[in-house]
Design a protein around this motif. Structure first.
Motif: not given
Length: 348
Positions: A37, A39-43, A70-71, A115, A119
């Motif tokens: 994933n 393109s997700a904002q949180k990792t 999540y990324r 990054i 998260e």
């Protein structure tokens, strides 16, 4: 632990020049990883476990699973054979520490993937120990930490358990006191002895009593030991197994502090921590987890009620995996609609 043929799907590599190890040497290393994933904002970062590869690691990223929004970056810890290791780098240091693994992961995430904040760091077994180190070494970078069937400090009992498989390998006739490579020998007998010695520790006595190995497709105990454990470890490099076992034995977040105090290290953790031991884990027992939670500022204990021993945290039993998924989703605040199919009666 069954030995599927190696799956390199989606794996990428990042080279870190002149990486300095805690023991002193500086060499170029490469870190293997896979992004889900992207393109997700949180990792979320998930380090691998002992005996684990990137694509055998639970990522909880399937449809309707906890980390789907999540990324997720699954990273091979140094020494596992995918990232730099004794098996793929003749200049690899003789000593490896969790500091090295986490520092290499931090550099991958910040300098290569851009990054800065995570998260969560989630890990099973040795992956969970890396998660604890993350919370201590980079406290401003991690919001949540989830150690699964793991500990902040390797116990004496755990240390002693690991001495058995190590001795079985190192004392085998074909290990040749470490000279097997120079003689062009693969220490097959030693590797298979390693797996046979390891086997019983990973499961529980009730698991064997209930013949749970039949659920994995094995007709009897001997077949389970031979085809699952011996075959799996025969596929590994001996020096990778040994250097990782030594790092595991030396695991202690107290080493992230000047005074070496493991309990003060726990008390200093700012992240919210979900500690998930297995009720029947023989080498990361829930009693140790209970002690850890008592010293955490924001600790939560969730014991996996299972007969699957240590391997409950590794994804072998679907019911346990669903239960962990639900707990992780609630802990990190995933949308309830994403985990509805995994509602668990144990929690209601």
């Amino acid at each position: 632990m069954s030995p599927p043929s190696y799956d390199g799907t989606g794996i990428e590599f990042y080279t870190i020049p002149s990486f300095k190890f805690l023991s002193g040497p500086s060499i170029d290393i490469r870190v293997a990883y896979r992004c889900f994933n992207p393109s997700a904002q949180k990792t979320v970062c998930i380090p691998t476990c002992y005996g684990g590869r990137i694509n055998t690691t639970l990522s909880f990223t399937a449809e309707d699973q906890a980390l789907r929004p999540y990324r997720v970056v699954v990273v091979a810890m140094l020494g596992n054979g995918e990232s730099s290791s004794p098996s793929n780098d003749p200049n690899f240091p003789k000593d490896l520490d969790y500091h090295d693994c986490v520092n290499s992961q931090y550099e991958l995430l910040t300098k290569h993937l851009g990054i800065e904040d995570l998260e969560a760091v989630i890990g099973f077994s040795m992956g969970g120990q890396q998660a604890y180190y993350w919370a201590c070494m980079y406290p401003k970078s991690v919001k949540y930490v989830v150690p699964i069937c793991s500990s902040a400090k390797t116990s004496h009992h755990n240390y002693a358990f690991l001495e058995g498989p190590k001795a079985a390998l190192m004392n085998s006739i074909d290990y040749e006191d470490g000279a097997y490579r120079a003689k062009g020998i693969k220490p097959t007998r030693g590797l298979r002895a390693f797996g046979r010695t390891y086997c019983a520790w990973a499961m529980s006595a009730p698991w064997f009593r209930e013949r749970q190995y039949e659920k994995l497709g094995f007709s009897n105990v001997e077949n389970f030991i031979t085809r699952n454990w011996e075959d799996a470890f025969e596929a590994w490099d001996p020096e990778d197994l040994l250097i990782l076992a030594r790092m595991w034995q030396a695991g202690d977040i107290g080493k992230t502090r000047g005074d070496g105090d493991y309990l003060k290290a726990l008390e200093s953790i700012e992240a919210k921590v979900l500690v998930m031991p297995s009720r029947t884990d023989t080498y990361f027992p829930p009693e140790d987890s209970e002690t850890e939670v008592q010293h955490l500022k924001q600790g939560e204990l969730a014991i996996i009620e299972t007969v699957w021993g240590h391997m409950a945290g590794g994804g072998l039993n679907e019911d346990d995996t669903h239960w962990m998924n639900d707990k992780i989703a609630r802990f990190v605040g995933t949308q309830p609609s994403l985990v509805g199919k995994f509602k668990d009666s144990k929690l209601e």
